[in-house]
Design a protein around this motif. Structure first.
Motif, PDB file in Angstrom:
ATOM      1  N   PHE A 276       0.734  -1.112  -0.152  1.00  0.00           N
ATOM      2  CA  PHE A 276      -0.015   0.137  -0.041  1.00  0.00           C
ATOM      3  C   PHE A 276       0.949   1.200   0.084  1.00  0.00           C
ATOM      4  N   TYR A 277       2.190   1.098   0.371  1.00  0.00           N
ATOM      5  CA  TYR A 277       2.819   2.469   0.358  1.00  0.00           C
ATOM      6  C   TYR A 277       4.050   2.238  -0.191  1.00  0.00           C
ATOM      7  N   PRO A 278       4.057   2.029  -1.735  1.00  0.00           N
ATOM      8  CA  PRO A 278       5.316   1.735  -2.332  1.00  0.00           C
ATOM      9  C   PRO A 278       6.082   3.032  -2.478  1.00  0.00           C
ATOM     10  N   ILE A 279       5.327   4.059  -2.369  1.00  0.00           N
ATOM     11  CA  ILE A 279       5.885   5.579  -2.447  1.00  0.00           C
ATOM     12  C   ILE A 279       5.608   6.049  -0.818  1.00  0.00           C
ATOM     13  N   TRP A 284       5.734  11.780  -1.003  1.00  0.00           N
ATOM     14  CA  TRP A 284       4.278  11.687  -1.654  1.00  0.00           C
ATOM     15  C   TRP A 284       3.921  12.680  -2.824  1.00  0.00           C
ATOM     16  N   GLY A 285       4.943  13.705  -3.018  1.00  0.00           N
ATOM     17  CA  GLY A 285       4.563  14.533  -4.344  1.00  0.00           C
ATOM     18  C   GLY A 285       4.877  13.974  -5.621  1.00  0.00           C
ATOM     19  N   ARG A 286       5.443  12.729  -5.523  1.00  0.00           N
ATOM     20  CA  ARG A 286       5.805  11.890  -6.850  1.00  0.00           C
ATOM     21  C   ARG A 286       4.560  11.588  -7.605  1.00  0.00           C
ATOM     22  N   TYR A 287       3.415  11.503  -6.627  1.00  0.00           N
ATOM     23  CA  TYR A 287       2.211  11.253  -7.266  1.00  0.00           C
ATOM     24  C   TYR A 287       1.764  12.193  -8.009  1.00  0.00           C
ATOM     25  N   TRP A 306      -1.362   9.789   0.732  1.00  0.00           N
ATOM     26  CA  TRP A 306      -0.939  10.848   1.660  1.00  0.00           C
ATOM     27  C   TRP A 306      -1.557  12.184   1.629  1.00  0.00           C
ATOM     28  N   ASN A 307      -2.742  12.219   1.722  1.00  0.00           N
ATOM     29  CA  ASN A 307      -3.460  13.234   1.482  1.00  0.00           C
ATOM     30  C   ASN A 307      -3.323  14.397   2.960  1.00  0.00           C
ATOM     31  N   TYR A 308      -3.031  13.857   4.067  1.00  0.00           N
ATOM     32  CA  TYR A 308      -2.544  14.787   4.917  1.00  0.00           C
ATOM     33  C   TYR A 308      -1.371  15.542   4.629  1.00  0.00           C
ATOM     34  N   MET A 309      -0.433  14.797   4.202  1.00  0.00           N
ATOM     35  CA  MET A 309       0.712  15.619   3.446  1.00  0.00           C
ATOM     36  C   MET A 309       0.490  16.581   2.451  1.00  0.00           C
ATOM     37  N   ASN A 310      -0.399  16.376   1.516  1.00  0.00           N
ATOM     38  CA  ASN A 310      -0.858  17.191   0.736  1.00  0.00           C
ATOM     39  C   ASN A 310      -1.416  18.486   1.083  1.00  0.00           C
ATOM     40  N   GLN A 311      -2.532  18.221   1.871  1.00  0.00           N
ATOM     41  CA  GLN A 311      -3.156  19.658   2.439  1.00  0.00           C
ATOM     42  C   GLN A 311      -3.911  20.156   1.554  1.00  0.00           C
ATOM     43  N   THR A 322      -0.012  13.260 -15.624  1.00  0.00           N
ATOM     44  CA  THR A 322       0.813  13.039 -14.044  1.00  0.00           C
ATOM     45  C   THR A 322       0.347  11.603 -13.566  1.00  0.00           C
ATOM     46  N   LEU A 323       1.402  11.082 -12.453  1.00  0.00           N
ATOM     47  CA  LEU A 323       0.930   9.725 -12.082  1.00  0.00           C
ATOM     48  C   LEU A 323      -0.484   9.601 -11.592  1.00  0.00           C
ATOM     49  N   ILE A 324      -0.919  10.471 -10.937  1.00  0.00           N
ATOM     50  CA  ILE A 324      -2.365  10.696 -10.353  1.00  0.00           C
ATOM     51  C   ILE A 324      -3.353  10.598 -11.475  1.00  0.00           C
TER      52      ILE A 324
END
Length: 347
Positions: A276-279, A284-287, A306-311, A322-324
């Motif tokens: 679940f956490y390969p990145i 987190w920004g790599r997505y 990692w949406n909490y990191m993204n805010q 992009t990857l996402i």
């Protein structure tokens, strides 16, 4: 008796029978609690609301195989990533109920309430296995070790109340119903084969963002007890990942991962971070980057973004390559199509 008279008599009998049937109060019986199934857009007349009995979480989750999402804020227009998470789960787990508990959702008492709940999210309304329910925290905590704590805690004085209350809700829901809990920033890609599992965020450290347990599993109960006995809402993650790691260490000594293998801890599978956490959260920004070669994530069942990191700083933009964007296209194509056409994703 003439042939004409016989025909006339028969017609009179048919008319009499028709009048009797029309005036009778006999109604066909129905085996369904609610005549509105998920995905239905049928119009409903008000005179039927009196006999409406809304379906309950217990009805939907009784088999113990549900996929559970929780929203502990009042927002009813969550980021598109939340809708992607639910859609991707509905696609991967076609034969299992995907249930979204939302604090901001009004009570469902009549048929129109049920229809309105689904119409809030047009991209999800056609999925027959997606259900929406109001998040009733006190009801969820009832008959669990969390109830005495909940009666004493004062939310407005809590630093991380949205997250702490979510930590508690997921424990109580999985304790009562079983199944898989997922954070709403997790995109599902393929079914998780394990029934009882925790997800390693890193070697020897557990996440609580996704986990699966049978109902009334001892891990859930011990976690709720420790949640209350060792409560410290001022420390980020103390009631979540740190709690899970502490309880897991009571079951066994967690060995470090050597490669991409999973490990067993009693009857619980401790799944490799690659699942679940390969990145990792530091990257987190790599997505939201453009990749020269889009990764396949063959060792993963789902991806935590990692949406909490993204805010809310970065979002999926159609056409960005992009990857996402690639993930949206593949795993939540209904939502992606609506965003690409610039259609509203909220009802």
């Amino acid at each position: 008796m003439s042939k004409g008279f016989k025909i006339f008599t028969l017609l009179l009998l048919l008319v009499a029978c028709g009048l009797f049937y029309k005036n009778s109060n006999i109604q066909p019986s129905s085996p369904f609690k609610s005549i509105i199934s998920p995905g239905s857009t049928a119009s409903i007349s008000n005179n039927k609301n009196s006999s409406f009995s809304p379906i309950t979480p217990m009805d939907v989750l009784k088999k113990g195989n549900g996929i559970i999402f929780v929203e502990t804020t009042d927002r009813m227009k969550p980021p598109s990533l939340v809708l992607c998470a639910v859609e991707s789960a509905a696609r991967v787990y076609k034969d299992r109920p995907v249930v979204f508990f939302m604090k901001g959702l009004p009570d469902i008492n009549i048929m129109e309430d049920e229809l309105k709940a689904r119409k809030n999210f047009p991209t999800l309304s056609t999925f027959d296995n997606v259900y929406f329910f109001p998040l009733k925290i006190e009801k969820i905590f009832n008959d669990t070790p969390l109830m005495p704590w909940y009666k004493k805690v004062i939310p407005k004085f809590e630093t991380y109340w949205t997250h702490v209350s979510s930590d508690g809700c997921r424990l109580a829901l999985v304790w009562k119903h079983g199944g898989i809990y997922m954070d709403s920033d997790i995109i599902s890609m393929r079914p998780i084969p394990d029934v009882n599992f925790l997800a390693a965020q890193s070697s020897q450290f557990s996440s609580n963002g996704i986990f699966g347990l049978t109902d009334h599993h001892i891990f859930s109960w011990k976690s709720m007890e420790s949640f209350v006995q060792n409560y410290n809402g001022a420390i980020w993650g103390h009631q979540g990942p740190q709690l899970f790691t502490r309880i897991l260490n009571q079951f066994c000594s967690i060995p470090p991962f050597k490669s991409t293998e999973d490990v067993k801890c009693g009857n619980i599978s401790f799944l490799n971070p690659q699942r679940f956490y390969p990145i990792p959260y530091q990257a987190w920004g790599r997505y939201y980057d453009v990749w020269e070669n889009v990764p396949t994530f063959n060792d993963s069942y789902a991806l935590h973004l990692w949406n909490y990191m993204n805010q809310g700083k970065k979002i999926m933009v159609p056409g960005s390559n992009t990857l996402i964007e690639h993930l949206y296209k593949q795993y939540c194509p209904t939502l992606y199509g609506a965003l690409e056409r610039n259609e509203s994703i909220y009802g």
